[in-house]
Design an enzyme around this catalytic site. Structure first.
Site, PDB file in Angstrom:
ATOM      1  N   SER A 131      -3.255   1.490  20.375  1.00 50.44           N
ATOM      2  CA  SER A 131      -2.784   0.155  20.756  1.00 50.44           C
ATOM      3  C   SER A 131      -1.374   0.235  21.314  1.00 50.44           C
ATOM      4  CB  SER A 131      -2.784  -0.752  19.513  1.00 50.44           C
ATOM      5  OG  SER A 131      -2.081  -1.948  19.771  1.00 50.44           O
ATOM      6  N   TYR A 155       0.421  -2.016  10.921  1.00 52.30           N
ATOM      7  CA  TYR A 155      -0.734  -1.743  11.787  1.00 52.30           C
ATOM      8  C   TYR A 155      -0.346  -0.733  12.877  1.00 52.30           C
ATOM      9  CZ  TYR A 155      -3.745  -2.288  15.819  1.00 52.30           C
ATOM     10  OH  TYR A 155      -4.542  -2.030  16.905  1.00 52.30           O
ATOM     11  N   LYS A 159      -1.514   3.393  13.644  1.00 48.58           N
ATOM     12  CA  LYS A 159      -2.013   3.914  14.918  1.00 48.58           C
ATOM     13  C   LYS A 159      -1.146   5.094  15.377  1.00 48.58           C
ATOM     14  CE  LYS A 159      -5.493   1.153  15.690  1.00 48.58           C
ATOM     15  NZ  LYS A 159      -6.885   1.686  15.746  1.00 48.58           N
TER      16      LYS A 159
HETATM   17  C1  WQD Z   1      -0.547 -13.008  22.572  1.00 48.06           C
HETATM   18  C2  WQD Z   1       0.502 -14.069  22.873  1.00 48.06           C
HETATM   19  C3  WQD Z   1       1.635 -14.921  20.941  1.00 48.06           C
HETATM   20  C4  WQD Z   1      -1.882 -16.885  19.196  1.00 48.06           C
HETATM   21  C5  WQD Z   1      -2.048  -8.303  19.044  1.00 48.06           C
HETATM   22  C6  WQD Z   1      -1.804  -6.995  18.382  1.00 48.06           C
HETATM   23  C7  WQD Z   1      -2.250  -5.899  19.297  1.00 48.06           C
HETATM   24  C8  WQD Z   1      -3.688  -6.106  19.712  1.00 48.06           C
HETATM   25  C9  WQD Z   1      -3.863  -7.493  20.323  1.00 48.06           C
HETATM   26  C10 WQD Z   1      -5.032  -4.720  18.295  1.00 48.06           C
HETATM   27  C11 WQD Z   1       1.795 -13.905  22.064  1.00 48.06           C
HETATM   28  C12 WQD Z   1       0.808 -16.021  21.625  1.00 48.06           C
HETATM   29  C13 WQD Z   1      -1.021 -16.154  20.006  1.00 48.06           C
HETATM   30  C14 WQD Z   1      -1.736 -18.290  19.114  1.00 48.06           C
HETATM   31  C15 WQD Z   1       0.109 -18.163  20.655  1.00 48.06           C
HETATM   32  N1  WQD Z   1      -4.547  -5.948  18.608  1.00 48.06           N
HETATM   33  N2  WQD Z   1      -0.060 -16.793  20.716  1.00 48.06           N
HETATM   34  N3  WQD Z   1      -0.736 -18.875  19.841  1.00 48.06           N
HETATM   35  O1  WQD Z   1       0.244 -10.265  19.504  1.00 48.06           O
HETATM   36  O2  WQD Z   1       0.133  -9.471  21.933  1.00 48.06           O
HETATM   37  O3  WQD Z   1      -1.277  -8.363  20.218  1.00 48.06           O
HETATM   38  O4  WQD Z   1      -3.393  -8.434  19.354  1.00 48.06           O
HETATM   39  O5  WQD Z   1      -4.882  -3.699  18.883  1.00 48.06           O
HETATM   40  O6  WQD Z   1      -2.112  -4.676  18.615  1.00 48.06           O
HETATM   41  O7  WQD Z   1      -0.418  -6.869  18.179  1.00 48.06           O
HETATM   42  O8  WQD Z   1      -1.813 -10.679  20.937  1.00 48.06           O
HETATM   43  O9  WQD Z   1      -3.228 -12.642  21.275  1.00 48.06           O
HETATM   44  O10 WQD Z   1      -2.003 -12.387  19.067  1.00 48.06           O
HETATM   45  O11 WQD Z   1      -0.720 -12.971  21.150  1.00 48.06           O
HETATM   46  O12 WQD Z   1       0.999 -18.730  21.295  1.00 48.06           O
HETATM   47  O13 WQD Z   1      -2.478 -19.018  18.387  1.00 48.06           O
HETATM   48  O14 WQD Z   1      -0.020 -15.344  22.534  1.00 48.06           O
HETATM   49  O15 WQD Z   1       2.888 -15.418  20.503  1.00 48.06           O
HETATM   50  O16 WQD Z   1       2.864 -14.263  22.894  1.00 48.06           O
HETATM   51  P1  WQD Z   1      -0.559  -9.737  20.639  1.00 48.06           P
HETATM   52  P2  WQD Z   1      -2.011 -12.206  20.547  1.00 48.06           P
END
Ligand code: WQD
Length: 359
Positions: A131, A155, A159
């Site tokens: 990741s 997490y 990895k």
């Molecule tokens: C994306 C953006 C949030 C939810 C994570 C893990 C990564 C991978 C993918 C496994 C950010 C914003 C989110 C919500 C929001 N997983 N957001 N409201 O955090 O980039 O990555 O998931 O491998 O390892 O870290 O993805 O989709 O959670 O967030 O505003 O209800 O959306 O702040 O800017 P992220 P995400």
């Protein structure tokens, strides 16, 4: 290439999409999955898409001897496993902060059991699901594979630890080959709408939350932070279509079959999209409005993250082909046909213009 591969976590979101592409490429996958964050029905849907009933063994990597028994069985049957795609693992950043031991047990100790079993059976090829979280807070963008690995949550640390284990194995045994794929943000679903993302609880991630708002399961989306140093103040990420990601695994499986040594590769599009831009893209692709409210920043989030994907192109001949609009359209098609995910009672019909196996 008609190789038998073990796919750990093959019943999950990334796993099922990867099975579809592996089968299309002529591989013969075998799934090992504990179904802790996936559903047996997903493999039935893979069979509907491909016409192939993928052999499935329910088991847990943390159980000593469990995955070794699968490798032994296939060897006894005269169809030895030639390589492993290791996708099984826990993946929620927030949960890893609250329960780090669960993550070290599953993601690190479980991988150690797998690597021992592989060694005992002479299997020396592995593709690992890593990741972009291993990079931590980007020191520069786009993120290249030589960016320092300074993960800032358990997490991401699991990895990075597994990547170090694989690098050490490759250094100790010149015949061992490992490709670690650093995913950016996979979203969307197979074009048929038969398989897709199916979070067990309230979605942590943005896109499945959006589709659950769209289908009426959630009232509105919370946008975490609007004061980042980005195009519109909201978080920027590198979203890639899960089918493109899956095809990256096929390219990596072909590459590692021919190439020993340790190789780290980003799987991303190289494009950043903000939260508000993704909401707008979803609304214009689907015609469905997404009500949202501004909320405080989420702890641990970075302002922006997107890939330098030139190495994937150079080594694997892979680059993402699908647009954010494709991701939104396909993700909505899955959610619309499966409002409760795989627990949806009515079995959806595949989209007419997408060929699926007639079984
Ligand atoms: C994306 C953006 C949030 C939810 C994570 C893990 C990564 C991978 C993918 C496994 C950010 C914003 C989110 C919500 C929001 N997983 N957001 N409201 O955090 O980039 O990555 O998931 O491998 O390892 O870290 O993805 O989709 O959670 O967030 O505003 O209800 O959306 O702040 O800017 P992220 P995400």
């Amino acid at each position: 290439m008609s190789l038998s591969l073990l796919v750990t976590g093959g019943a999950g979101y990334i796993g099922t999409h990867t099975l579809v592409e592996l089968i299309a490429a002529g591989f013969r996958p075998v799934v090992f999955d504990n179904l802790s964050n996936s559903s047996r029905q997903s493999l039935d849907r893979v069979a509907r898409i491909t016409g192939v009933a993928v052999p499935f063994v329910e088991g847990d990597l943390r159980t000593p001897g469990a995955v070794a028994a699968v490798l032994a069985a296939w060897a006894r049957a005269g169809d030895p496993i030639q390589a492993v795609l290791h996708l099984a693992g826990c993946k929620a950043v927030g949960e890893s902060v609250a329960d780090p031991l669960k993550y070290y047990d599953n993601n690190v100790i479980g991988t150690q059991h797998l690597l021992h079993a592989m060694r005992d059976h002479g299997i020396k090829r592995l593709v690992f699901s890593s990741s972009a979280t291993v990079y931590g807070v980007p020191q520069h963008l786009p993120l290249r594979e030589d960016h320092p690995m300074v993960p800032n949550n358990p997490y991401g640390r699991t990895k990075a630890m597994v990547e170090d284990m694989l690098a050490d194995l490759c250094a100790a045994d010149p015949e061992f080959g490992a490709v670690t794929l650093r995913y950016f943000n996979p979203i969307g679903a197979h074009a048929s709408g038969l398989i897709g993302e199916n979070p067990a609880d309230t979605p942590n991630n943005l896109f499945p939350y959006i589709t659950q708002v769209a289908v009426g399961r959630r009232a509105k989306l919370s946008v975490f932070g609007d004061d980042y140093d980005t195009v519109d103040g909201t978080g920027v990420r590198d979203y890639l279509h899960v089918t493109d990601l899956a095809r990256g695994h096929v390219a990596a499986a072909n590459y590692v079959h021919a190439q020993p040594g340790f190789t780290a590769i980003n799987l991303g599009t190289g494009q950043g999209t903000s939260v508000l831009e993704l909401i707008a893209a979803f609304e214009s692709s689907t015609g469905v409005a997404i009500p949202w409210l501004g909320s405080p920043r989420r702890a641990g989030d970075v302002a922006a993250s997107f890939a330098d994907s030139t190495k994937a192109q150079a080594l694997l001949g892979w680059s993402a082909e699908r647009s954010v609009a494709d991701m939104c359209r396909d993700g909505w098609h899955w959610q619309q046909g499966n409002p409760q995910g795989y627990d949806t009672v009515a079995t959806p019909r595949a989209r007419e213009d997408v060929a699926v196996a007639a079984i």
